[in-house]
Write a protein that holds these residues in place. Sequence first.
Motif, mmCIF file in Angstrom:
data_model
loop_
_atom_site.group_PDB
_atom_site.id
_atom_site.type_symbol
_atom_site.label_atom_id
_atom_site.label_comp_id
_atom_site.label_asym_id
_atom_site.label_seq_id
_atom_site.Cartn_x
_atom_site.Cartn_y
_atom_site.Cartn_z
ATOM 1 N N VAL A 179 9.173 4.784 -0.884
ATOM 2 C CA VAL A 179 8.935 3.762 -1.911
ATOM 3 C C VAL A 179 10.068 2.735 -1.884
ATOM 4 N N PHE A 180 11.301 3.219 -1.816
ATOM 5 C CA PHE A 180 12.456 2.329 -1.754
ATOM 6 C C PHE A 180 12.368 1.416 -0.531
ATOM 7 N N ARG A 181 12.072 1.991 0.644
ATOM 8 C CA ARG A 181 11.993 1.193 1.878
ATOM 9 C C ARG A 181 10.919 0.117 1.796
ATOM 10 N N GLY A 210 3.084 5.836 -2.766
ATOM 11 C CA GLY A 210 4.282 6.600 -3.104
ATOM 12 C C GLY A 210 4.487 6.718 -4.600
ATOM 13 N N LEU A 211 4.288 5.609 -5.310
ATOM 14 C CA LEU A 211 4.457 5.643 -6.765
ATOM 15 C C LEU A 211 3.437 6.563 -7.417
ATOM 16 N N LEU A 212 2.205 6.557 -6.922
ATOM 17 C CA LEU A 212 1.184 7.452 -7.475
ATOM 18 C C LEU A 212 1.557 8.910 -7.212
ATOM 19 N N ARG A 238 3.735 -0.964 -13.048
ATOM 20 C CA ARG A 238 3.549 -2.366 -13.470
ATOM 21 C C ARG A 238 4.309 -3.300 -12.536
ATOM 22 N N ALA A 239 5.513 -2.891 -12.147
ATOM 23 C CA ALA A 239 6.322 -3.702 -11.239
ATOM 24 C C ALA A 239 5.648 -3.829 -9.877
ATOM 25 N N ALA A 240 5.010 -2.768 -9.415
ATOM 26 C CA ALA A 240 4.305 -2.830 -8.125
ATOM 27 C C ALA A 240 3.172 -3.853 -8.189
ATOM 28 N N ASP A 241 2.443 -3.876 -9.308
ATOM 29 C CA ASP A 241 1.382 -4.881 -9.480
ATOM 30 C C ASP A 241 1.972 -6.288 -9.505
ATOM 31 N N ALA A 242 3.084 -6.446 -10.221
ATOM 32 C CA ALA A 242 3.739 -7.754 -10.292
ATOM 33 C C ALA A 242 4.260 -8.171 -8.917
ATOM 34 N N LEU A 243 4.800 -7.220 -8.175
ATOM 35 C CA LEU A 243 5.297 -7.513 -6.832
ATOM 36 C C LEU A 243 4.149 -7.976 -5.935
ATOM 37 N N THR A 301 0.838 -1.200 0.000
ATOM 38 C CA THR A 301 0.000 0.000 0.000
ATOM 39 C C THR A 301 0.873 1.250 0.000
ATOM 40 N N ALA A 302 1.914 1.252 0.841
ATOM 41 C CA ALA A 302 2.844 2.393 0.865
ATOM 42 C C ALA A 302 3.536 2.554 -0.479
ATOM 43 N N LEU A 303 3.914 1.436 -1.087
ATOM 44 C CA LEU A 303 4.561 1.461 -2.399
ATOM 45 C C LEU A 303 3.641 2.095 -3.433
#
Length: 167
Positions: A42-44, A25-27, A92-97, A20-22
Motif C-alpha cells: 500500500v505504501f509503495r 491492499g487497503l481492503l 476516503r483518501a484512496a478515492d480522493a487520490l 488498484t493495488a492501493l
Amino acid sequence: MDPMAEIRLTFFQECEEQLTALENGLLSMQEGDSDSETVNAVFRAVHSIKGGAGAFKLNALVSFAHICETALDRVRSGELLPDVDAMKLFLRAADALADLVSASRDGGVEVTAPYVAIEEEFNALIGGGGAAAEEDEFANLAFQPIITAFDEPPPPPAQNVFTIRLR
C-alpha cells in the motif's frame, strides 16, 4: 508522439495499476490483514504515484500523496494502528487520490478544497500540523551556520599538515 507525452501516458497507466493495488491492499487491511507485506504494498503504491507526479510537477497530487504516504509510514513503523477510523480515512483518501490522478491526467487540478479536509484529518491522526510543524521539528537543534569562501586562497599550511585544494 512526443517522447514526454508517451512517458506521461505511461505514468497515468501505471497510476491506474497503483490505485488498484492501493485499494486492494487497503481492503485487506480493513479486513484485519495488516502484515508488513500488505502495508508495504500500500505504501509503495502511494509512493510511486507521488514520485511520478513530482516528475511532471503535479504539485497538488504530490502534496496529497505525501500526507497519505506519511500516515502509511507511521503504520509501517507501528506508530499508528490501522483501526476502523484510520481505515475509513485511508479509503476516503484512496478515492480522493484517484480523483486527483484523473484530474491531473485531464489537465490539472484547479480546486483543492475537497482534499484539504482529508489532509487535516491525516494531520490530526498522525499528530502533524502541516508545513509549520515540519519547520518546528528543527527549531530545537543547536545549529551554527559556517561561512566559507571558496574564492579566497587557503591560509598557509601548518608544518607537517597536508592540504587538499578542491577546484
